[in-house]
Design an enzyme around this catalytic site. Structure first.
Site, PDB file in Angstrom:
ATOM      1  CE  LYS A   7      -1.614  -2.371   4.252  1.00 10.52           C
ATOM      2  NZ  LYS A   7      -1.239  -2.830   5.567  1.00 10.52           N
ATOM      3  CG  ASP A  42       3.033  -7.037   3.031  1.00 16.44           C
ATOM      4  OD1 ASP A  42       3.008  -6.740   4.233  1.00 16.44           O
ATOM      5  OD2 ASP A  42       3.378  -6.231   2.152  1.00 16.44           O
ATOM      6  CD  GLN A  70      -1.470  -3.892   8.952  1.00 13.69           C
ATOM      7  OE1 GLN A  70      -1.676  -4.177   7.796  1.00 13.69           O
ATOM      8  NE2 GLN A  70      -1.006  -2.731   9.331  1.00 13.69           N
TER       9      GLN A  70
HETATM   10  N1  LIG Z   1       2.336  -6.841   6.932  1.00 15.78           N
HETATM   11  C1  LIG Z   1       2.377  -5.476   7.008  1.00 15.78           C
HETATM   12  N2  LIG Z   1       2.574  -4.766   5.876  1.00 15.78           N
HETATM   13  C2  LIG Z   1       2.630  -3.393   5.920  1.00 15.78           C
HETATM   14  O1  LIG Z   1       2.847  -2.740   4.876  1.00 15.78           O
HETATM   15  C3  LIG Z   1       2.456  -2.739   7.165  1.00 15.78           C
HETATM   16  C4  LIG Z   1       2.272  -3.514   8.310  1.00 15.78           C
HETATM   17  N3  LIG Z   1       2.221  -4.869   8.220  1.00 15.78           N
HETATM   18  N4  LIG Z   1       2.153  -2.910   9.530  1.00 15.78           N
HETATM   19  C5  LIG Z   1       2.107  -1.471   9.655  1.00 15.78           C
HETATM   20  C6  LIG Z   1       2.871  -0.790   8.558  1.00 15.78           C
HETATM   21  C7  LIG Z   1       2.576   0.669   8.378  1.00 15.78           C
HETATM   22  N5  LIG Z   1       2.094   0.759   7.003  1.00 15.78           N
HETATM   23  C8  LIG Z   1       1.648   1.958   6.401  1.00 15.78           C
HETATM   24  C9  LIG Z   1       0.997   1.928   5.169  1.00 15.78           C
HETATM   25  C10 LIG Z   1       0.533   3.114   4.595  1.00 15.78           C
HETATM   26  C11 LIG Z   1       0.691   4.316   5.251  1.00 15.78           C
HETATM   27  C12 LIG Z   1       0.188   5.565   4.635  1.00 15.78           C
HETATM   28  O2  LIG Z   1      -0.257   5.563   3.491  1.00 15.78           O
HETATM   29  N6  LIG Z   1       0.187   6.681   5.407  1.00 15.78           N
HETATM   30  C13 LIG Z   1      -0.240   7.978   4.842  1.00 15.78           C
HETATM   31  C14 LIG Z   1      -0.517   8.954   5.977  1.00 15.78           C
HETATM   32  C15 LIG Z   1      -1.766   8.556   6.736  1.00 15.78           C
HETATM   33  C16 LIG Z   1      -2.072   9.630   7.769  1.00 15.78           C
HETATM   34  O3  LIG Z   1      -1.940  10.823   7.380  1.00 15.78           O
HETATM   35  O4  LIG Z   1      -2.399   9.252   8.892  1.00 15.78           O
HETATM   36  C17 LIG Z   1       0.899   8.599   4.022  1.00 15.78           C
HETATM   37  O5  LIG Z   1       2.069   8.254   4.339  1.00 15.78           O
HETATM   38  O6  LIG Z   1       0.577   9.423   3.139  1.00 15.78           O
HETATM   39  C18 LIG Z   1       1.352   4.344   6.463  1.00 15.78           C
HETATM   40  C19 LIG Z   1       1.840   3.160   7.033  1.00 15.78           C
HETATM   41  C20 LIG Z   1       2.085  -0.462   6.428  1.00 15.78           C
HETATM   42  N7  LIG Z   1       2.470  -1.389   7.269  1.00 15.78           N
END
Ligand SMILES: Nc1nc(=O)c2c([nH]1)NC[C@@H]1CN(c3ccc(C(=O)N[C@@H](CCC(=O)O)C(=O)O)cc3)C=[N+]21
Ligand SMILES: NC(=O)C1=CN([C@@H]2O[C@H](COP(=O)(O)OP(=O)(O)OC[C@H]3O[C@@H](n4cnc5c(N)ncnc54)[C@H](OP(=O)(O)O)[C@@H]3O)[C@@H](O)[C@H]2O)C=CC1
Length: 285
Positions: A49, A116, A93
């Site tokens: 982020k 969020d 988070q």
């Molecule tokens: N208050 C809060 N808000 C959230 O939005 C929140 C949270 N807590 N806790 C954890 C989860 C998980 N999360 C992700 C965000 C982006 C990817 C992301 O962009 N992943 C890449 C892959 C990354 C890789 O390849 O390792 C993709 O999907 O292309 C994944 C997971 C947001 N979260």
């Protein structure tokens, strides 16, 4: 033929607009992120982020909670950030350390800084479909932007949401209901027979349970739209809750993991943050 819903490409379009909006503002846009540094996933996402935020001109203040953090100590931190005029948006988070009451912390975030959309006030507005501008949780809102971008029809359609977290499932249910779909919300206590019957009927399936390849192509109806929110790591590789290969030729549309909902989540969080900064500067001009 199964078409990919390309979250990475759509996120890029959103990010370009967000960067332009940031450049228009006469004061810096800053997102404060509170997270548990002991959680590997949190460190990974906070890093992702912050990197994306700075590429768009948004500053971040990443605040790791200390080892003996309590619900109250984190709420006091949130209250300081609520009162801090240099902070445009606040993200807590998930997951926080064991024993910390997340919902209380989420709801301590002032609605006008709730980047969020997890606080009780903004989630109440969402469930009430209140026609006022409020922020919506980034993941489900990102899913709606993706469905809209590809003109996926929702009115009167049978939508199945699997997973009812405050972060994803509950706001996802509300958004699809507000978009006039007929929505079923499944969870751990939905029997496998019930789940199987709903999967076979659904026009749209949105799944976020955290179980690799939980959904197979054979579970689904021909022509379904599949949104895979799952983000699991198998042998260090990001894998979704849907067996991607098995739905080819069955689903009309599917989001890939990686490159689907994830980038949309980050893009939507940053879009929410600049919206809060714009509203704040209007109110205080
Ligand atoms: N208050 C809060 N808000 C959230 O939005 C929140 C949270 N807590 N806790 C954890 C989860 C998980 N999360 C992700 C965000 C982006 C990817 C992301 O962009 N992943 C890449 C892959 C990354 C890789 O390849 O390792 C993709 O999907 O292309 C994944 C997971 C947001 N979260
Ligand atoms: N791509 C992205 O941007 C994001 C991805 N995620 C990912 O989405 C997934 C879910 O995250 P999150 O919502 O925070 O997870 P939670 O662990 O908070 O919630 C999981 C949900 O799945 C339900 N569930 C668990 N097992 C089953 C089952 N066998 N059948 C039906 N329902 C089940 C649970 O039911 P119950 O309520 O009864 O316990 C719960 O509602 C994770 O993989 C996470 O990494 C999350 C946020 C953003």
């Amino acid at each position: 033929m199964t078409e990919i819903l390309d979250g990475a490409a759509v996120a890029k379009l959103t990010n370009v607009q967000t960067a332009e909006r940031v450049a228009q503002l006469d004061k810096p846009v800053t997102l404060a992120v509170i997270y548990d540094p002991k959680n590997d996933g949190s460190r990974l996402y906070v890093g992702m982020k912050s990197k994306k935020a700075s590429a768009l001109g948004i500053q971040t203040r990443d605040i790791p909670t200390d080892a003996n953090a309590t619900t109250q100590s984190i709420i006091s931190l949130v209250e300081q950030l609520n009162a801090d005029d240099t902070i445009s948006g606040i993200l807590v988070q998930s997951p926080l350390a064991k024993g910390v009451k997340e919902r209380e912390v989420f709801s301590a975030v002032a609605p006008h800084k709730d980047a969020d959309g997890l606080g009780a006030t903004v989630q109440g507005m969402l469930f009430g479909d209140a026609p006022s501008d409020y922020t919506v949780a980034a993941t489900p809102q990102g899913v709606m932007s993706l469905l809209k971008h590809y003109d996926i029809e929702l009115t009167g359609k049978k939508a199945l949401v699997i997973g009812r977290s405050q972060l994803f499932g509950r706001p996802m249910f509300a958004l699809l209901t507000n978009a006039d779909a007929t929505v079923t919300l499944a969870h751990r206590y939905t029997s496998s027979e019930t789940l199987k019957s709903y999967l076979k009927m659904a026009d749209i399936v949105v799944v976020g349970v955290g179980i690799p390849e939980f959904i197979q192509g054979t579970d689904l109806k021909q022509g379904v739209t599949v949104i895979d929110v799952g983000m699991n790591y198998v042998d260090g590789k990001a894998v979704g809750d849907v067996d991607f290969q098995s739905v080819q030729g069955i689903a009309d549309f599917i989001t890939p993991v990686p490159g689907g909902v994830g980038p949309m989540t980050i893009a939507t969080l940053l879009e929410n943050t600049v919206t809060l900064a714009e509203n704040y500067s209007v109110k205080n001009s």
